[in-house]
Write a protein that holds these residues in place. Sequence first.
Motif, mmCIF file in Angstrom:
data_model
loop_
_atom_site.group_PDB
_atom_site.id
_atom_site.type_symbol
_atom_site.label_atom_id
_atom_site.label_comp_id
_atom_site.label_asym_id
_atom_site.label_seq_id
_atom_site.Cartn_x
_atom_site.Cartn_y
_atom_site.Cartn_z
ATOM 1 N N ARG A 27 0.861 -1.187 0.000
ATOM 2 C CA ARG A 27 0.000 0.000 0.000
ATOM 3 C C ARG A 27 0.895 1.234 0.000
ATOM 4 N N VAL A 28 0.617 2.164 -0.896
ATOM 5 C CA VAL A 28 1.325 3.440 -0.930
ATOM 6 C C VAL A 28 0.295 4.513 -0.597
ATOM 7 N N ARG A 29 0.597 5.322 0.404
ATOM 8 C CA ARG A 29 -0.312 6.394 0.821
ATOM 9 C C ARG A 29 0.434 7.712 0.784
ATOM 10 N N LEU A 30 -0.187 8.699 0.183
ATOM 11 C CA LEU A 30 0.390 10.037 0.112
ATOM 12 C C LEU A 30 -0.649 11.007 0.650
ATOM 13 N N ALA A 40 3.707 6.960 2.899
ATOM 14 C CA ALA A 40 3.912 5.672 3.567
ATOM 15 C C ALA A 40 3.853 4.570 2.524
ATOM 16 N N VAL A 41 4.810 3.652 2.603
ATOM 17 C CA VAL A 41 4.839 2.468 1.749
ATOM 18 C C VAL A 41 4.924 1.285 2.712
ATOM 19 N N VAL A 42 3.836 0.519 2.767
ATOM 20 C CA VAL A 42 3.734 -0.570 3.739
ATOM 21 C C VAL A 42 3.388 -1.854 3.007
ATOM 22 N N ARG A 84 7.950 5.212 6.270
ATOM 23 C CA ARG A 84 7.114 6.400 6.397
ATOM 24 C C ARG A 84 8.004 7.634 6.435
ATOM 25 N N ALA A 85 7.657 8.609 5.609
ATOM 26 C CA ALA A 85 8.440 9.845 5.557
ATOM 27 C C ALA A 85 7.513 11.042 5.699
ATOM 28 N N GLU A 86 7.995 12.041 6.412
ATOM 29 C CA GLU A 86 7.322 13.334 6.500
ATOM 30 C C GLU A 86 8.324 14.370 6.017
ATOM 31 N N LEU A 87 7.897 15.178 5.052
ATOM 32 C CA LEU A 87 8.766 16.196 4.483
ATOM 33 C C LEU A 87 8.057 17.543 4.520
ATOM 34 N N PRO A 88 8.797 18.601 4.836
ATOM 35 C CA PRO A 88 8.165 19.918 4.850
ATOM 36 C C PRO A 88 7.788 20.344 3.429
ATOM 37 N N VAL A 89 6.691 21.083 3.336
ATOM 38 C CA VAL A 89 6.266 21.612 2.042
ATOM 39 C C VAL A 89 7.156 22.798 1.702
ATOM 40 N N GLU A 90 7.595 22.823 0.464
ATOM 41 C CA GLU A 90 8.425 23.940 0.012
ATOM 42 C C GLU A 90 7.562 25.178 -0.156
ATOM 43 N N GLU A 91 8.100 26.312 0.218
ATOM 44 C CA GLU A 91 7.394 27.565 -0.013
ATOM 45 C C GLU A 91 7.696 28.021 -1.422
ATOM 46 N N VAL A 92 6.669 28.477 -2.110
ATOM 47 C CA VAL A 92 6.805 28.938 -3.486
ATOM 48 C C VAL A 92 6.964 30.455 -3.458
#
Length: 94
Positions: A27-30, A40-42, A84-92
């Motif tokens: 399962r891939v969840r975004l 998450a890739v489980v 599982r990864a958490e990444l900050p959103v880039e500011e545009v």
Amino acid sequence: MTGHAVYRVVQEALTNVVKHAPGAEVRVRLATRADRVEVAVVNDGRSVGDVVEGMGLTGMRERVEALGGRLRVGAGDEGGFGVRAELPVEEVAA
């Protein structure tokens, strides 16, 4: 940069499933939040004990942490293995 890192995390996690848990369901969840992207890739393959990070997991961790994110790897909630990864959103820039 964040989008590329998410792509590479999913790519490497799926490669690891093929290599270490062939035939497992994956399962891939975004999910996107106001300030971060979560991926998450489980898989439901065999459960693992202590995780020894090889080149793939180490590379994922370095890529995620270089962007200010966090990577967690280990047994899934129902067995198997998860990345599982958490990444900050880039500011545009406006």
